[in-house]
Design a protein around this motif. Structure first.
Motif, mmCIF file in Angstrom:
data_model
loop_
_atom_site.group_PDB
_atom_site.id
_atom_site.type_symbol
_atom_site.label_atom_id
_atom_site.label_comp_id
_atom_site.label_asym_id
_atom_site.label_seq_id
_atom_site.Cartn_x
_atom_site.Cartn_y
_atom_site.Cartn_z
ATOM 1 N N ASN A 1 2.043 1.085 -3.283
ATOM 2 C CA ASN A 1 1.108 1.569 -4.289
ATOM 3 C C ASN A 1 0.340 2.781 -3.770
ATOM 4 O O ASN A 1 -0.298 2.693 -2.721
ATOM 5 N N GLY A 2 0.402 3.866 -4.485
ATOM 6 C CA GLY A 2 -0.280 5.084 -4.051
ATOM 7 C C GLY A 2 -1.779 5.056 -4.292
ATOM 8 O O GLY A 2 -2.510 5.915 -3.810
ATOM 9 N N ILE A 3 -2.233 4.060 -5.050
ATOM 10 C CA ILE A 3 -3.674 3.955 -5.336
ATOM 11 C C ILE A 3 -4.300 3.063 -4.261
ATOM 12 O O ILE A 3 -3.956 1.878 -4.170
ATOM 13 N N THR B 1 0.845 -1.199 0.000
ATOM 14 C CA THR B 1 0.000 0.000 0.000
ATOM 15 C C THR B 1 0.880 1.250 0.000
ATOM 16 O O THR B 1 2.098 1.152 -0.085
ATOM 17 N N HIS B 2 0.228 2.403 0.173
ATOM 18 C CA HIS B 2 0.973 3.655 0.334
ATOM 19 C C HIS B 2 1.782 3.631 1.637
ATOM 20 O O HIS B 2 2.705 4.391 1.801
ATOM 21 N N ARG B 3 1.381 2.739 2.588
ATOM 22 C CA ARG B 3 2.067 2.631 3.878
ATOM 23 C C ARG B 3 2.954 1.391 3.804
ATOM 24 O O ARG B 3 2.802 0.446 4.555
ATOM 25 N N GLY B 4 3.908 1.395 2.877
ATOM 26 C CA GLY B 4 4.524 0.130 2.463
ATOM 27 C C GLY B 4 5.913 -0.193 2.974
ATOM 28 O O GLY B 4 6.453 -1.255 2.646
HETATM 29 C C1 LIG Z 1 -8.038 5.434 -5.294
HETATM 30 C C2 LIG Z 1 -7.619 6.395 -4.217
HETATM 31 N N1 LIG Z 1 -8.548 7.117 -3.557
HETATM 32 C C3 LIG Z 1 -8.186 7.961 -2.573
HETATM 33 C C4 LIG Z 1 -6.865 8.115 -2.236
HETATM 34 C C5 LIG Z 1 -6.461 9.053 -1.099
HETATM 35 N N2 LIG Z 1 -6.083 8.261 0.079
HETATM 36 C C6 LIG Z 1 -4.795 8.025 0.363
HETATM 37 S S1 LIG Z 1 -4.616 7.064 1.711
HETATM 38 C C7 LIG Z 1 -6.268 6.979 1.958
HETATM 39 C C8 LIG Z 1 -6.840 6.202 3.122
HETATM 40 C C9 LIG Z 1 -6.437 4.776 3.077
HETATM 41 O O1 LIG Z 1 -6.912 4.108 4.216
HETATM 42 P P1 LIG Z 1 -6.648 2.573 4.398
HETATM 43 O O2 LIG Z 1 -6.848 1.845 3.127
HETATM 44 O O3 LIG Z 1 -7.433 2.125 5.572
HETATM 45 O O4 LIG Z 1 -5.087 2.500 4.703
HETATM 46 P P2 LIG Z 1 -4.268 3.226 5.870
HETATM 47 O O5 LIG Z 1 -3.926 4.590 5.372
HETATM 48 O O6 LIG Z 1 -5.136 3.266 7.065
HETATM 49 O O7 LIG Z 1 -3.057 2.394 6.040
HETATM 50 C C10 LIG Z 1 -6.957 7.676 0.969
HETATM 51 C C11 LIG Z 1 -8.434 7.794 0.897
HETATM 52 C C12 LIG Z 1 -5.909 7.346 -2.962
HETATM 53 N N3 LIG Z 1 -4.614 7.441 -2.698
HETATM 54 N N4 LIG Z 1 -6.309 6.485 -3.911
#
Ligand SMILES: Cc1ncc(C[n+]2csc(CCOP(=O)(O)OP(=O)(O)O)c2C)c(N)n1
Length: 334
Positions: free
Chosen positions: A120-122, A71-74
């Motif tokens: 992944n930023g998505i 994820t973005h928190r990778g």
């Molecule tokens: C398709 C998409 N929509 C919105 C965003 C903006 N966004 C970034 S992180 C996030 C929240 C993600 O929450 P979660 O999946 O629970 O992961 P966490 O951040 O808690 O690890 C959002 C809405 C994005 N990056 N991609």
């Protein structure tokens, strides 16, 4: 590391390795946090502090030839799966020696040689990628598995339903790992997510487990079972791990939110008291697997690994920005 037999706990060597891996993730991110606070780190970082037991407990059941999507928190997933701390640090700092030549940064750390298909930023972006990886392994009957890490918010993406559906329909060797850390950016999970996420997988008759995500042994055991099932062709599994994001959604969120709080300090403190690393360290001592000295030796080794990563990154040249054109636009220049 040889994965443990299904349902058995980690042996002493594995127990210590889990501790060291969690501590490496923690210390690397504390350094990133400090650099971000000092205003010297390029770009934003989404830190994994507090969730380390999930990445370590899952990834250390896997071989290099198994796949993960992240994820973005990778950072935790990358290091948990055995990614090189030096190459990760250099990547986040935008250096030529970074794992993606400094072109990806924090949200895209990947290393195919370690089975890491990438952060992944998505949000939810890793879900369909993991289905593809698992489908490939199913077609080649390799016995390899794919694991998809995603957050509670990602489970609200439509692609999640598609992936649950097709993975069970095709009996894919896939393990879904939902890290329920209670937040979607600055919004509480209960404001955007209805019901229990695990019930969504149950609706597809997928084998499920709900575990305490700050208990590395529980994560390890649930993963052992899930991976064994997936390897023997019993189809996908779904693990929901409850944990908590101790740091902000991203560093410098305080400035971004201009003081607007979306959670209180008491709640954060309550979860700090359930810290997965301290908790596991205590268990290791209680069980006679480690002494305080053993844990100190591990901490020293980890501190050195972080220093090495920092030095490596610091001594490396900045990324070659011209590469963007080769990698993104097939060599075409504007
Ligand atoms: C398709 C998409 N929509 C919105 C965003 C903006 N966004 C970034 S992180 C996030 C929240 C993600 O929450 P979660 O999946 O629970 O992961 P966490 O951040 O808690 O690890 C959002 C809405 C994005 N990056 N991609």
């Amino acid at each position: 590391m040889t994965p443990a037999a299904e349902n058995s706990g980690p042996d002493p060597a594995q127990s210590l390795a889990l501790y060291e891996r969690m501590l490496l993730i923690r210390r690397m991110e504390e350094k990133l946090s400090a650099d971000s606070a000092a205003g010297v780190l390029p770009g934003a970082v989404h830190l994994y502090i507090g969730q380390e037991a999930v990445a370590a407990g899952v990834c250390m059941q896997l071989e290099d030839t198994d796949w993960i999507t992240s994820t973005h928190r990778g950072h935790g997933h990358f290091l948990g799966k055995g990614g090189d701390p030096k190459a990760m640090m250099a990547e986040i700092w935008g250096k030529k020696t970074g794992i993606c030549k400094g072109m990806g940064g924090s949200m895209h750390v990947a290393d195919l040689s370690k089975g890491i298909l990438g952060a992944n930023g998505i949000v939810g972006g890793g879900l369909a990628i993991s289905v593809g990886a698992a489908f490939g392994e199913k077609l080649s009957d390799s016995g390899r598995v794919a694991v998809c890490f995603f957050g509670d918010c990602a489970s609200n993406q439509g692609v999640f339903m598609e992936c649950l559906n097709v993975s069970t329909l095709w009996g894919l060797p896939l393990v879904f790992v939902c890290e329920h850390n209670h937040f979607s950016e600055f919004t509480r999970a209960e404001q955007v997510t209805s019901g229990n996420i695990v019930d969504r997988a149950r609706a597809f008759k997928i084998h499920t487990a709900v575990v305490g995500g700050n208990d590395v042994e529980a994560v390890w055991k649930a993963t052992a079972e899930a991976v064994a099932r997936a390897r023997r062709g019993a189809g996908p599994c779904f693990i929901e791990a409850e944990t908590y994001r101790i740091k902000g959604h991203m560093e410098f969120e305080k400035e971004l939110l201009a003081g607007g709080a979306y959670r209180n300090q008491q709640e954060i403190d309550d979860w700090i008291a359930r810290d997965p690393i301290a908790r596991w360290g205590g268990k290791l001592i209680e069980r006679g697997v480690a002494t305080a000295t053993t844990l100190e030796e591990i901490a020293t080794r980890v501190a050195q690994a972080v220093l090495d990563a920092v030095k490596f990154s610091h001594d490396s040249e900045p990324a070659d920005t011209e590469l963007v054109f080769d990698l993104m636009f097939a060599g075409q220049r504007p």
